[in-house]
Design a protein around this motif. Sequence first.
Motif, PDB file in Angstrom:
ATOM      1  N   UNK A 153       0.820  -1.215   0.000  1.00 15.91           N
ATOM      2  CA  UNK A 153       0.000   0.000   0.000  1.00 15.91           C
ATOM      3  C   UNK A 153       0.861   1.275   0.000  1.00 15.91           C
ATOM      4  N   UNK A 154       1.936   1.265  -0.794  1.00 20.01           N
ATOM      5  CA  UNK A 154       2.801   2.452  -0.856  1.00 20.01           C
ATOM      6  C   UNK A 154       2.079   3.541  -1.642  1.00 20.01           C
ATOM      7  N   UNK A 155       1.974   4.710  -1.044  1.00 16.79           N
ATOM      8  CA  UNK A 155       1.309   5.823  -1.745  1.00 16.79           C
ATOM      9  C   UNK A 155       1.712   7.164  -1.159  1.00 16.79           C
ATOM     10  N   UNK A 156       1.362   8.192  -1.925  1.00 17.94           N
ATOM     11  CA  UNK A 156       1.594   9.551  -1.479  1.00 17.94           C
ATOM     12  C   UNK A 156       0.201  10.128  -1.231  1.00 17.94           C
ATOM     13  N   UNK A 157      -0.012  10.758  -0.093  1.00 17.39           N
ATOM     14  CA  UNK A 157      -1.349  11.310   0.148  1.00 17.39           C
ATOM     15  C   UNK A 157      -1.470  12.713  -0.462  1.00 17.39           C
ATOM     16  N   UNK A 158      -2.589  13.382  -0.202  1.00 14.91           N
ATOM     17  CA  UNK A 158      -2.887  14.682  -0.824  1.00 14.91           C
ATOM     18  C   UNK A 158      -1.820  15.734  -0.562  1.00 14.91           C
ATOM     19  N   UNK A 159      -1.143  15.631   0.600  1.00 18.03           N
ATOM     20  CA  UNK A 159      -0.178  16.692   0.944  1.00 18.03           C
ATOM     21  C   UNK A 159       1.278  16.247   0.736  1.00 18.03           C
ATOM     22  N   UNK A 160       1.472  15.090   0.090  1.00 17.39           N
ATOM     23  CA  UNK A 160       2.805  14.547  -0.229  1.00 17.39           C
ATOM     24  C   UNK A 160       3.452  13.783   0.904  1.00 17.39           C
ATOM     25  N   UNK A 161       2.688  13.378   1.909  1.00 12.41           N
ATOM     26  CA  UNK A 161       3.234  12.403   2.860  1.00 12.41           C
ATOM     27  C   UNK A 161       3.415  11.103   2.103  1.00 12.41           C
ATOM     28  N   UNK A 162       4.522  10.397   2.369  1.00  8.69           N
ATOM     29  CA  UNK A 162       4.754   9.111   1.717  1.00  8.69           C
ATOM     30  C   UNK A 162       4.527   8.004   2.742  1.00  8.69           C
ATOM     31  N   UNK A 163       3.663   7.057   2.412  1.00 10.50           N
ATOM     32  CA  UNK A 163       3.297   6.008   3.361  1.00 10.50           C
ATOM     33  C   UNK A 163       3.444   4.626   2.753  1.00 10.50           C
ATOM     34  N   UNK A 164       3.770   3.658   3.596  1.00 14.29           N
ATOM     35  CA  UNK A 164       3.864   2.266   3.162  1.00 14.29           C
ATOM     36  C   UNK A 164       3.737   1.374   4.385  1.00 14.29           C
ATOM     37  N   UNK A 165       3.242   0.163   4.188  1.00 15.27           N
ATOM     38  CA  UNK A 165       2.896  -0.692   5.327  1.00 15.27           C
ATOM     39  C   UNK A 165       3.588  -2.046   5.279  1.00 15.27           C
ATOM     40  N   UNK A 166       3.978  -2.518   6.460  1.00  8.18           N
ATOM     41  CA  UNK A 166       4.315  -3.942   6.621  1.00  8.18           C
ATOM     42  C   UNK A 166       3.112  -4.528   7.342  1.00  8.18           C
ATOM     43  N   UNK A 167       2.374  -5.376   6.630  1.00 11.94           N
ATOM     44  CA  UNK A 167       1.147  -5.935   7.216  1.00 11.94           C
ATOM     45  C   UNK A 167       1.492  -6.983   8.260  1.00 11.94           C
ATOM     46  N   UNK A 168       0.779  -6.918   9.371  1.00 13.27           N
ATOM     47  CA  UNK A 168       0.954  -7.908  10.424  1.00 13.27           C
ATOM     48  C   UNK A 168       0.033  -9.088  10.206  1.00 13.27           C
ATOM     49  N   UNK A 169       0.270 -10.158  10.961  1.00 11.66           N
ATOM     50  CA  UNK A 169      -0.541 -11.366  10.789  1.00 11.66           C
ATOM     51  C   UNK A 169      -1.984 -11.117  11.234  1.00 11.66           C
ATOM     52  N   UNK A 170      -2.165 -10.183  12.185  1.00 12.23           N
ATOM     53  CA  UNK A 170      -3.504  -9.894  12.689  1.00 12.23           C
ATOM     54  C   UNK A 170      -4.000  -8.531  12.197  1.00 12.23           C
ATOM     55  N   UNK A 171      -3.081  -7.661  11.891  1.00 12.27           N
ATOM     56  CA  UNK A 171      -3.459  -6.319  11.398  1.00 12.27           C
ATOM     57  C   UNK A 171      -3.857  -5.344  12.485  1.00 12.27           C
ATOM     58  N   UNK A 172      -3.652  -5.718  13.721  1.00  9.96           N
ATOM     59  CA  UNK A 172      -3.998  -4.838  14.834  1.00  9.96           C
ATOM     60  C   UNK A 172      -3.093  -5.176  16.022  1.00  9.96           C
ATOM     61  N   UNK A 173      -2.576  -4.207  16.750  1.00  8.29           N
ATOM     62  CA  UNK A 173      -2.761  -2.766  16.591  1.00  8.29           C
ATOM     63  C   UNK A 173      -1.983  -2.220  15.394  1.00  8.29           C
ATOM     64  N   UNK A 174      -2.200  -0.922  15.127  1.00  7.09           N
ATOM     65  CA  UNK A 174      -1.494  -0.256  14.037  1.00  7.09           C
ATOM     66  C   UNK A 174      -0.557   0.792  14.631  1.00  7.09           C
ATOM     67  N   UNK A 175       0.720   0.664  14.313  1.00 14.89           N
ATOM     68  CA  UNK A 175       1.712   1.611  14.830  1.00 14.89           C
ATOM     69  C   UNK A 175       2.381   2.320  13.664  1.00 14.89           C
ATOM     70  N   UNK A 176       2.460   3.636  13.756  1.00 16.46           N
ATOM     71  CA  UNK A 176       3.130   4.407  12.701  1.00 16.46           C
ATOM     72  C   UNK A 176       4.508   4.863  13.169  1.00 16.46           C
TER      73      UNK A 176
END
Length: 405
Positions: free
Chosen positions: A60-83
Amino acid sequence: MMQKLLESKIMQAALEYLKEDDARTLKEHLELVAIPAPSNHEELRAKDMLRRFKELGLEDVHMDEVWNVLGTVKGTLGSPVVMLAGHLDTVFPATVDVTPKIKDGIIYAPGIADDTRALADLLTIIRAIKETGIKPIGDLVFCANVGEEGLGDLRGVKNIFGKENNIDAFVSIDDPLAGSIVNKATGSNRYRFTFIAKGGHSFADFGRPSAIHALGIAIAKIAQFKVPQVPKTTYNVGVIDGGTSVNTIAAKASLLLDIRSDSQEELKRLSVLALKVAQEAVEEENTLRQSEDKVQVQVEQIGDRPSGVQPDDCLIVRIALEATNAVGIEAKIKPSSSTDANVPISLGIPAITVGCGGRSGGIHTEQEWCDPKDAYKGPQKDLLMIMAMVGVEGVQAPMIQKFKR
Ligand SMILES: [Zn+2]
């Protein structure tokens, strides 16, 4: 709290990987710092990080509306979410030479520490996770955000937390001292008050209200503001401007006011008060002159950073302390300051700002430097910290709870 995790084979392998990846991280650090990224003009560096996130195989690598760059390492459960975040922007305009220069092992370049080292830390941490196959239980979201520095007004994190999100904890890497932990957020409200009148000749038109006189009355009132020492609250009129000549009634005058506090209530109280005295100053000047012409004031908010405090013994701080000390860095809880963590802290979401790898100084000056010796220890404590938070499959349960929205 995280002894089992620390001693696990997989965590040991990941920490060892970071050490071995040190030279490559330094190379990327030097490449990144050479890309200018003034606040509000982070595009070039954002695009570069986007490419790197993709190459590292984040999801899910993407740039949001204001140019923040984000990407995820998915966990086996997907929760909690830590940035885990580092900011793209620097305080230096595009005209400043950002080419790194190395002398006696020290790297000199504007922005080398604040916050380019954090971006390099993010990349090596992602690599360590991918290459060793350590399996998080919750999701890890990596973020190279825009707009942390003065003019940016935290617009990157404001965009992330201002819309629907599922982030349960936030860590920003953004302090020159590797062992730093910031858990208290100093907020600020900044205003420009512009006083506008008709103006005229100082002798012939005497009696008309003056923009400068009204401004003077306002400052005299602001100077009397009473503020508490705890939570620390401050105010400052830092710039004034106005008038055209000694024998002209000023048609325009403006001031810049900075209000800061660790308490959201104090911030609000002083802001309301400042707006009130600006209005009172106008009324007093108009009453003194009794002229048909009136002076008015326009108020413009030019800065808004929310505040908040988390106790020194709260969970996220305890996790950070343990992870930092575990890799041999002396952990230190710092006084309140203004960082990207302000925004989540003000919303009640556990958040901290921590130190980057290496040793550095001259922050916000063109002589900014970084000593990359043992810099891998920075990402080591960050990896340990976020893995403890999201949990590691077969080793450690997530330490962070789902945040109740
Ligand atoms: Zn910074």
